[in-house]
Design a protein around this motif. Structure first.
Motif, PDB file in Angstrom:
ATOM      1  N   LEU A  20      48.623 -91.131  33.166  1.00 58.34           N
ATOM      2  CA  LEU A  20      48.546 -92.585  33.009  1.00 58.34           C
ATOM      3  C   LEU A  20      48.575 -93.045  31.554  1.00 58.34           C
ATOM      4  N   GLY A  21      48.460 -92.106  30.618  1.00 54.76           N
ATOM      5  CA  GLY A  21      48.386 -92.481  29.215  1.00 54.76           C
ATOM      6  C   GLY A  21      46.968 -92.875  28.832  1.00 54.76           C
ATOM      7  N   ILE A  22      46.749 -93.117  27.544  1.00 60.22           N
ATOM      8  CA  ILE A  22      45.406 -93.428  27.039  1.00 60.22           C
ATOM      9  C   ILE A  22      44.864 -94.713  27.665  1.00 60.22           C
ATOM     10  N   ASP A  23      45.621 -95.796  27.532  1.00 58.76           N
ATOM     11  CA  ASP A  23      45.150 -97.079  28.048  1.00 58.76           C
ATOM     12  C   ASP A  23      45.020 -97.054  29.564  1.00 58.76           C
ATOM     13  N   GLY A  24      46.004 -96.456  30.244  1.00 55.35           N
ATOM     14  CA  GLY A  24      45.970 -96.402  31.703  1.00 55.35           C
ATOM     15  C   GLY A  24      44.799 -95.593  32.221  1.00 55.35           C
ATOM     16  N   THR A  25      44.490 -94.497  31.545  1.00 57.41           N
ATOM     17  CA  THR A  25      43.353 -93.660  31.960  1.00 57.41           C
ATOM     18  C   THR A  25      42.041 -94.400  31.775  1.00 57.41           C
ATOM     19  N   ALA A  26      41.888 -95.078  30.642  1.00 59.74           N
ATOM     20  CA  ALA A  26      40.670 -95.854  30.391  1.00 59.74           C
ATOM     21  C   ALA A  26      40.508 -96.950  31.435  1.00 59.74           C
ATOM     22  N   GLN A  27      41.598 -97.631  31.762  1.00 59.14           N
ATOM     23  CA  GLN A  27      41.529 -98.701  32.757  1.00 59.14           C
ATOM     24  C   GLN A  27      41.194 -98.144  34.130  1.00 59.14           C
ATOM     25  N   TRP A  28      41.800 -97.008  34.500  1.00 59.01           N
ATOM     26  CA  TRP A  28      41.531 -96.408  35.802  1.00 59.01           C
ATOM     27  C   TRP A  28      40.068 -96.025  35.926  1.00 59.01           C
ATOM     28  N   LEU A  88      40.355 -80.810  23.515  1.00 57.87           N
ATOM     29  CA  LEU A  88      40.807 -81.256  22.206  1.00 57.87           C
ATOM     30  C   LEU A  88      42.247 -81.757  22.298  1.00 57.87           C
ATOM     31  N   GLY A  89      42.476 -82.943  21.769  1.00 55.26           N
ATOM     32  CA  GLY A  89      43.813 -83.512  21.800  1.00 55.26           C
ATOM     33  C   GLY A  89      44.146 -84.259  23.074  1.00 55.26           C
ATOM     34  N   SER A  90      43.174 -84.398  23.975  1.00 53.64           N
ATOM     35  CA  SER A  90      43.415 -85.083  25.249  1.00 53.64           C
ATOM     36  C   SER A  90      43.322 -86.592  25.114  1.00 53.64           C
ATOM     37  N   GLY A  91      42.849 -87.066  23.971  1.00 55.65           N
ATOM     38  CA  GLY A  91      42.610 -88.496  23.808  1.00 55.65           C
ATOM     39  C   GLY A  91      41.282 -88.928  24.388  1.00 55.65           C
ATOM     40  N   GLY A  92      40.424 -87.960  24.710  1.00 56.56           N
ATOM     41  CA  GLY A  92      39.152 -88.263  25.348  1.00 56.56           C
ATOM     42  C   GLY A  92      38.253 -89.181  24.555  1.00 56.56           C
ATOM     43  N   HIS A  93      38.235 -89.004  23.230  1.00 59.63           N
ATOM     44  CA  HIS A  93      37.387 -89.853  22.388  1.00 59.63           C
ATOM     45  C   HIS A  93      37.847 -91.306  22.467  1.00 59.63           C
ATOM     46  N   ILE A  94      39.140 -91.536  22.312  1.00 53.31           N
ATOM     47  CA  ILE A  94      39.674 -92.901  22.343  1.00 53.31           C
ATOM     48  C   ILE A  94      39.486 -93.512  23.721  1.00 53.31           C
ATOM     49  N   ILE A  95      39.732 -92.723  24.764  1.00 48.38           N
ATOM     50  CA  ILE A  95      39.552 -93.214  26.131  1.00 48.38           C
ATOM     51  C   ILE A  95      38.102 -93.629  26.353  1.00 48.38           C
ATOM     52  N   ASP A 107      29.166 -91.180  20.223  1.00 48.05           N
ATOM     53  CA  ASP A 107      29.769 -89.865  19.985  1.00 48.05           C
ATOM     54  C   ASP A 107      29.007 -89.253  18.820  1.00 48.05           C
ATOM     55  N   ARG A 108      29.555 -89.351  17.635  1.00 48.11           N
ATOM     56  CA  ARG A 108      28.855 -88.833  16.453  1.00 48.11           C
ATOM     57  C   ARG A 108      27.599 -89.653  16.134  1.00 48.11           C
ATOM     58  N   GLU A 109      27.523 -90.853  16.710  1.00 48.21           N
ATOM     59  CA  GLU A 109      26.342 -91.679  16.491  1.00 48.21           C
ATOM     60  C   GLU A 109      25.062 -90.985  16.946  1.00 48.21           C
ATOM     61  N   ILE A 110      25.211 -90.071  17.929  1.00 46.23           N
ATOM     62  CA  ILE A 110      24.045 -89.326  18.411  1.00 46.23           C
ATOM     63  C   ILE A 110      23.447 -88.476  17.294  1.00 46.23           C
ATOM     64  N   LEU A 111      24.308 -87.924  16.431  1.00 46.52           N
ATOM     65  CA  LEU A 111      23.816 -87.112  15.325  1.00 46.52           C
ATOM     66  C   LEU A 111      22.982 -87.960  14.367  1.00 46.52           C
ATOM     67  N   CYS A 112      23.434 -89.175  14.119  1.00 46.54           N
ATOM     68  CA  CYS A 112      22.685 -90.076  13.240  1.00 46.54           C
ATOM     69  C   CYS A 112      21.340 -90.430  13.850  1.00 46.54           C
ATOM     70  N   ARG A 113      21.365 -90.715  15.140  1.00 45.09           N
ATOM     71  CA  ARG A 113      20.112 -91.058  15.817  1.00 45.09           C
ATOM     72  C   ARG A 113      19.147 -89.881  15.831  1.00 45.09           C
ATOM     73  N   ALA A 114      19.673 -88.688  16.107  1.00 42.99           N
ATOM     74  CA  ALA A 114      18.821 -87.492  16.144  1.00 42.99           C
ATOM     75  C   ALA A 114      18.194 -87.240  14.781  1.00 42.99           C
ATOM     76  N   ALA A 115      18.976 -87.423  13.721  1.00 41.38           N
ATOM     77  CA  ALA A 115      18.455 -87.222  12.375  1.00 41.38           C
ATOM     78  C   ALA A 115      17.382 -88.260  12.057  1.00 41.38           C
ATOM     79  N   ARG A 116      17.655 -89.501  12.400  1.00 50.53           N
ATOM     80  CA  ARG A 116      16.708 -90.573  12.109  1.00 50.53           C
ATOM     81  C   ARG A 116      15.407 -90.398  12.878  1.00 50.53           C
ATOM     82  N   GLU A 117      15.517 -90.045  14.154  1.00 50.78           N
ATOM     83  CA  GLU A 117      14.321 -89.922  14.982  1.00 50.78           C
ATOM     84  C   GLU A 117      13.519 -88.661  14.668  1.00 50.78           C
ATOM     85  N   SER A 118      14.200 -87.598  14.238  1.00 47.93           N
ATOM     86  CA  SER A 118      13.502 -86.344  13.956  1.00 47.93           C
ATOM     87  C   SER A 118      12.973 -86.284  12.528  1.00 47.93           C
TER      88      SER A 118
END
Length: 221
Positions: free
Chosen positions: A188-196, A14-21, A35-46
């Motif tokens: 590396l920061g948010i952008d640097g980590t995503a790029q790496w 939590l707070g690592s920037g993982g979602h944005i990365i 991410d949260r889209e899985i909850l929508c899909r699970a609800a729709r499919e079930s």
């Protein structure tokens, strides 16, 4: 990883920037982001209400839901009384994750996707950490609270995430051996980590293609 499909599963503190990365990683690799889209899909499919999945998401109500499942009360109207166990919710969610992975390249955030897709080819499992002071600062800004309360939120949410992950996967949340890569986004920061990570995924893809092209056929064996 093959050129046709890339599947990346991202665990995060939590707070690592993982979602944005993860979101930026998906954009760089032209993958579907889930991410949260899985909850929508699970609800729709079930066919069940999305609120059941929302209330018992990995970082919200797993511990509470498990307690309710085993100690139903006549006035709670909980999932147990409605015939929806934690195991049922996880199965529906798992099915939604598999269906999304079958459709094409994806970046999944949390929810045990690395375990659910453990038998799929072309999968990269990543865990994103960050320095504690940076995580506390981000959470304090997000919740408009002081550092002490932010630290409390971090500890509570991560306890729930770990309980969810450990229970369903049999692995240890955040432990290096549970993933292919662990990376500290403070370096590396948010952008640097995503790029790496995007560069790493592309290199892994090329290495796999080279290995496959060098594999002898039956005629050459």
């Amino acid at each position: 990883m093959s050129e046709q499909k890339i599947i990346i599963n991202v665990g995060r503190q939590l707070g690592s920037g993982g979602h944005i990365i993860a979101e930026r990683l998906a954009q760089m690799l032209h993958c579907q982001f889930l991410d949260r889209e899985i909850l929508c899909r699970a609800a729709r499919e079930s066919g069940f209400s999305e609120k059941f999945f929302e209330q018992n998401d990995e970082n919200k109500g797993f511990l509470r839901g498990m307690l309710q499942m085993f100690t139903p009360h006549p006035n709670t109207g909980n999932l147990y009384r409605n015939g929806m166990s934690q195991a049922s919710l996880f199965k529906f969610q798992s099915d939604a994750i598999r269906h999304a992975a079958d459709e094409g390249s994806c970046v999944f955030v949390g929810r045990g996707a690395d375990y659910i897709l453990r038998d799929y080819p072309n999968v990269l499992n990543v865990f994103i950490t960050a320095d504690l002071d940076e995580r506390v600062r981000r959470v304090a800004e997000r919740h408009q609270c002081d550092a002490d309360h932010a630290l409390h939120i971090i500890r509570q949410r991560e306890k729930e995430r770990a309980s969810f992950y450990n229970f369903y996967t049999g692995k240890t949340w955040g432990a290096a051996e549970s993933y292919h890569l662990c990376i500290n986004s403070s370096v590396l920061g948010i952008d640097g980590t995503a790029q790496w990570l995007a560069d790493y995924a592309r290199c892994a893809q090329k290495d796999t293609q080279t290995e496959l092209s060098n594999t002898p056929t039956d005629d050459n064996a």
